[in-house]
Design a protein around this motif. Structure first.
Motif, PDB file in Angstrom:
ATOM      1  N   SER A 402      22.106 -37.003   9.373  1.00  0.00           N
ATOM      2  CA  SER A 402      20.923 -37.432   8.620  1.00  0.00           C
ATOM      3  C   SER A 402      19.633 -37.127   9.366  1.00  0.00           C
ATOM      4  N   LEU A 403      19.715 -36.874  10.665  1.00  0.00           N
ATOM      5  CA  LEU A 403      18.533 -36.575  11.469  1.00  0.00           C
ATOM      6  C   LEU A 403      18.287 -35.071  11.617  1.00  0.00           C
ATOM      7  N   GLN A 404      19.127 -34.244  10.992  1.00  0.00           N
ATOM      8  CA  GLN A 404      19.018 -32.799  11.151  1.00  0.00           C
ATOM      9  C   GLN A 404      17.957 -32.220  10.223  1.00  0.00           C
ATOM     10  N   PHE A 405      17.196 -31.261  10.732  1.00  0.00           N
ATOM     11  CA  PHE A 405      16.147 -30.615   9.940  1.00  0.00           C
ATOM     12  C   PHE A 405      16.761 -29.600   8.982  1.00  0.00           C
ATOM     13  N   ASP A 406      16.378 -29.677   7.712  1.00  0.00           N
ATOM     14  CA  ASP A 406      16.899 -28.773   6.701  1.00  0.00           C
ATOM     15  C   ASP A 406      15.791 -27.836   6.219  1.00  0.00           C
ATOM     16  N   GLY A 412      11.398 -22.747  12.409  1.00  0.00           N
ATOM     17  CA  GLY A 412      11.701 -22.973  13.815  1.00  0.00           C
ATOM     18  C   GLY A 412      12.431 -24.270  14.093  1.00  0.00           C
ATOM     19  N   LEU A 413      12.321 -25.234  13.194  1.00  0.00           N
ATOM     20  CA  LEU A 413      12.970 -26.531  13.392  1.00  0.00           C
ATOM     21  C   LEU A 413      14.346 -26.613  12.766  1.00  0.00           C
ATOM     22  N   ARG A 414      14.649 -25.788  11.809  1.00  0.00           N
ATOM     23  CA  ARG A 414      15.872 -25.926  11.031  1.00  0.00           C
ATOM     24  C   ARG A 414      17.125 -25.896  11.912  1.00  0.00           C
ATOM     25  N   GLY A 415      17.978 -26.846  11.671  1.00  0.00           N
ATOM     26  CA  GLY A 415      19.196 -26.986  12.458  1.00  0.00           C
ATOM     27  C   GLY A 415      19.054 -27.953  13.609  1.00  0.00           C
ATOM     28  N   SER A 513      27.206 -30.407   4.233  1.00  0.00           N
ATOM     29  CA  SER A 513      26.254 -29.495   4.833  1.00  0.00           C
ATOM     30  C   SER A 513      24.852 -30.086   4.811  1.00  0.00           C
ATOM     31  N   LEU A 514      23.938 -29.342   5.401  1.00  0.00           N
ATOM     32  CA  LEU A 514      22.536 -29.734   5.339  1.00  0.00           C
ATOM     33  C   LEU A 514      22.098 -29.889   3.894  1.00  0.00           C
ATOM     34  N   ALA A 515      21.142 -30.779   3.690  1.00  0.00           N
ATOM     35  CA  ALA A 515      20.720 -31.096   2.324  1.00  0.00           C
ATOM     36  C   ALA A 515      19.771 -30.036   1.787  1.00  0.00           C
ATOM     37  N   PHE A 516      20.319 -28.865   1.463  1.00  0.00           N
ATOM     38  CA  PHE A 516      19.499 -27.810   0.901  1.00  0.00           C
ATOM     39  C   PHE A 516      19.585 -27.861  -0.617  1.00  0.00           C
ATOM     40  N   THR A 517      18.519 -27.378  -1.276  1.00  0.00           N
ATOM     41  CA  THR A 517      18.535 -27.344  -2.729  1.00  0.00           C
ATOM     42  C   THR A 517      19.442 -26.224  -3.198  1.00  0.00           C
ATOM     43  N   GLY A 518      20.066 -26.405  -4.365  1.00  0.00           N
ATOM     44  CA  GLY A 518      20.973 -25.400  -4.900  1.00  0.00           C
ATOM     45  C   GLY A 518      20.306 -24.559  -5.968  1.00  0.00           C
TER      46      GLY A 518
END
Length: 549
Positions: A402-406, A412-415, A513-518
Motif C-alpha cells: 500500500s506504500l508503493q508508488f504507482d 522516477g518514483l514508481r516502484g 499488482s500496483l494499483a494501475f488503471t486498466g
C-alpha cells in the motif's frame, strides 16, 4: 427482401451472443476493486552523521559512533546498522529477461569457512532448525520486481551506493539493505554486484577498522552481505579485512557473550560502545551463516535479552532488571533465534507471537516514534517468513504494497516504497520533497526483501537475474478532432515477457499488482448494449413472423 422466421431468429441469437461477449469483459473489469493505501502517521526524523563524538542512528536500527568520511571516492565514512525489511505478494513477477532456474531456499550460499573455536566457548550449530518454511510465492512478486527496479535506478544514479541523507557520507547499512533486497527479489544482479563491490572497497570505513575501531553491528551486517553474495568473509576488500576475526576480537570485550564496539573505553568520547540487540542478532546470523555455528556465549547472551512478554529489548543488558520489548529488535532477534534453535523452539514461538500480537489491522506496526512505517513492517515480515507464519506475513506484505508508488507518481518514483502513507501522499503531490524522498530511499531497500518473501537466514544472490522491471503505465489519449482516441497501454500486471512464477496458495492471500488503471470499457459497453437491444428486437420479430406464416 423478406427474411424467413428461422433466419430472423438466427440473426437475433447471433446478435445477443455478440452483445454478451462485449459486455461480459467490461462487467468483469468494472467489478475489479482498486487497492487503496492505508492511512499512516506523518513523518520521522533521520539523524545524519556529525562528528566523531556523536552516535548516529540509521532508521530503526543500530546506533554506532561516527567518524569523518569522504565522498566522491567513497572512502572512510560513518555508519550505523539499519533495519532490513520485506513482504511477498500473490502477484506474479514481471520481468524483462527470461526467468532463471528456481533459486535454492537452503541456508548455505557459499562454502562455510572455519569458525574460531575455543574450549571455553563451544559452538552452537546454526541452520534454521527443522520447522517448515511458510508457503510463499515461488520466486519474486510484481511488487518486489518494481521495487527492485527502483533500487537499481537509484543506486546507479548515485555511483552504486547510498549516502546518508543530506550529506556525502557513505551509508553502508542502507547500501547493504539494497544488495540484500535485490538478492531477495532475484533481480538486478548487475547493480547488486556493483553496489557490493563499492561496499567491499570501503568496508574499513563502514565497520570502523580504518580508524582503529570496530562497530560490531555494521560488521555483522557486512558479514551477512558477503555471505549472501558468495564472497570470502576472511578476505574482504583491498585491505583484506577478516570480518570473522574482527568479530572474534569484539566478542566478550565488554561482558561475556556480547559483541561490542571497540574500543570499549578510552575512545575519546563517552560512551564508546553503542552495540545493541539488533547488532547482536546480525552478528549471530552473520557468523552462523558464514561458519555454520555460533559461539555458545553469544547465543546465550542474545537469548538473555528476551523479555517476559516474548519480545526482545533494544538495548543490551545483563540478565535481570527492567525489560521493555522493542518490535524492531524482536524482528531481528527472532530470525537469529530461529537460526539457532528452529521456529518451533519456545523462544522463537514467543518472539513471533509477540510480533503477531502487535500487528495492526492494516498489517503494519508502530515504531518507537508511533508511526506505521515500511521499516518496521519489513523486518517483521522477514521474521514471519523465517518462522512459517504466512497469514501474518501476508498482512505485512499488504501494508508494504500500500506504500508503493504507482502510475499516479512521477516516473522516477514508481516502484519505490514510501516510509509512511503520509510520505507517499507528499511525494505523489510534490516529488521534489527532499526529506520524504530520503526516507523512501531508505525504506525501499528494507521493504524489498520482505516483498519478495525473504529473510536474513536464506537471502542469496544465487540464480538472480539481471532484469530490473519498470511499471508500464497507461498513456494519455491523443488529442484529436475525430471520435476515436488512442487506447491506453496495458497495465503492468498484465505485461510480462517471461514466464511468471506460480501464485501462492489461497490460504496465504497476498496483495496484487500496483494499483494501475486498466483499459477504458465505456465504448465497449455502449456497443454491447446497442447490440443487445437489436438482438431482442430481431428475436421478437422472428417470433411474430413465425406466428403469422
Amino acid at each position: 427482401m423478406q427474411l424467413l422466421p428461422s433466419s430472423s431468429r438466427a440473426v437475433g441469437v447471433l446478435t445477443l451472443a455478440t452483445a454478451a461477449a462485449l459486455l461480459a469483459p467490461g462487467a468483469a473489469l468494472a467489478a475489479t476493486p482498486a487497492p487503496s493505501p492505508t492511512t499512516g502517521t506523518a513523518t520521522t526524523t533521520t539523524t545524519s552523521p556529525t562528528s566523531p563524538s556523536a552516535p548516529t542512528t540509521s532508521g530503526t536500527g543500530t546506533a554506532s559512533p561516527t567518524t569523518p568520511g569522504t565522498t566522491a571516492t567513497g572512502t572512510p565514512s560513518p555508519t550505523g546498522t539499519t533495519t532490513a525489511s520485506g513482504t511477498s505478494t500473490a502477484a506474479s513477477a514481471t520481468s524483462t529477461a527470461s526467468t532463471t532456474a528456481p533459486r535454492s531456499s537452503t541456508n548455505a550460499t557459499s562454502p562455510k569457512v572455519a569458525a574460531t573455536t575455543s574450549a571455553a566457548d563451544p559452538q552452537v550449530p546454526f541452520g534454521g532448525g527443522t520447522s517448515p518454511k511458510a508457503l510463499l510465492p515461488g520466486g519474486t512478486s510484481a511488487q518486489a520486481g518494481y521495487a527492485a527496479g527502483f533500487i537499481v535506478r537509484t543506486l546507479a544514479a548515485r555511483g552504486h551506493h547510498y549516502n546518508y541523507p543530506g550529506g556525502t557520507y557513505f551509508d553502508g547499512g542502507n547500501t547493504i539493505d539494497a544488495v540484500l533486497g535485490l538478492d531477495g527479489a532475484g533481480l538486478g544482479s548487475t547493480e547488486a554486484a556493483s553496489a557490493y563491490a563499492y561496499l567491499t572497497a570501503n568496508v574499513g570505513g563502514y565497520i570502523g577498522t580504518d580508524y582503529s575501531s570496530l562497530y560490531a553491528g555494521p560488521t555483522g551486517k557486512a558479514l551477512l552481505a558477503v555471505v549472501a553474495q558468495g564472497g570470502n568473509p576472511r578476505d574482504v576488500g583491498p585491505t583484506h579485512v577478516d570480518l570473522l576475526a574482527e568479530l572474534g576480537k569484539s566478542l566478550g570485550a565488554a561482558e561475556p557473550g556480547r559483541y561490542s564496539d571497540l574500543p570499549v573505553t578510552g575512545c575519546g568520547y563517552s560512551p564508546c560502545d553503542y552495540s545493541n540487540t539488533i547488532g547482536q542478532a546480525l552478528d549471530v546470523i552473520g557468523v552462523g551463516r558464514a561458519t555454520g555455528a555460533v559461539p555458545q556465549s553469544a547465543a546465550d547472551y542474545l537469548l538473555a535479552q528476551q523479555c517476559a512478554d516474548g519480545g526482545f529489548r533494544g538495548d543490551l543488558a545483563a540478565a535481570g532488571g527492567a525489560c521493555t520489548s522493542d518490535v524492531d529488535a524482536t524482528a531481528f532477534a527472532a530470525q537469529a533465534v530461529i537460526g539457532l534453535l528452529g521456529a518451533s523452539d519456545p523462544a522463537a514461538v514467543k518472539a513471533l507471537s509477540f510480533l503477531a500480537a502487535r500487528q495492526a489491522a492494516n498489517g503494519g506496526f508502530l515504531n518507537g516514534d508511533g508511526q506505521y512505517n515500511a521499516n518496521t513492517a519489513g523486518v517483521a515480515a522477514q521474521a514471519f517468513a523465517a518462522g512459517g507464519r504466512p497469514v501474518e506475513l501476508a498482512r505485512a506484505q499488504q501494508f508494504l504494497a500500500s506504500l508503493q508508488f504507482d502510475c499516479t507518481a512521477t516516473a522516477g518514483l514508481r516502484g519505490g516504497i514510501a516510509f509512511t502513507a503520509a510520505d507517499r501522499a507528499t511525494l505523489t503531490a510534490k516529488p521534489g520533497d527532499t526529506a520524504a524522498l530520503d526516507r523512501a530511499l531508505r525504506a525501499t531497500p528494507q521493504a524489498t526483501l520482505g516483498l519478495a518473501g525473504g529473510d536474513l537466514l536464506t537471502v542469496t544472490s544465487d540464480g538472480a537475474s539481471t532484469a530490473a522491471p519498470s511499471p508500464t503505465c497507461p498513456t494519455a489519449p491523443a488529442t484529436s478532432t475525430s471520435s476515436t482516441s488512442t487506447a491506453p497501454a496495458a497495465s503492468p500486471a498484465a505485461t510480462t515477457t517471461a514466464a511468471a512464477p506460480a501464485a501462492p496458495a489461497a490460504a496465504s492471500a497476498t496483495p496484487g499488482s500496483l494499483a494501475f488503471t486498466g483499459a477504458d470499457i465505456a465504448a465497449t459497453a455502449v456497443l454491447g448494449l446497442l447490440l443487445l437491444l437489436g438482438g431482442i428486437a430481431a428475436t421478437v420479430l422472428a417470433r411474430r413472423k413465425g406466428a403469422h406464416a
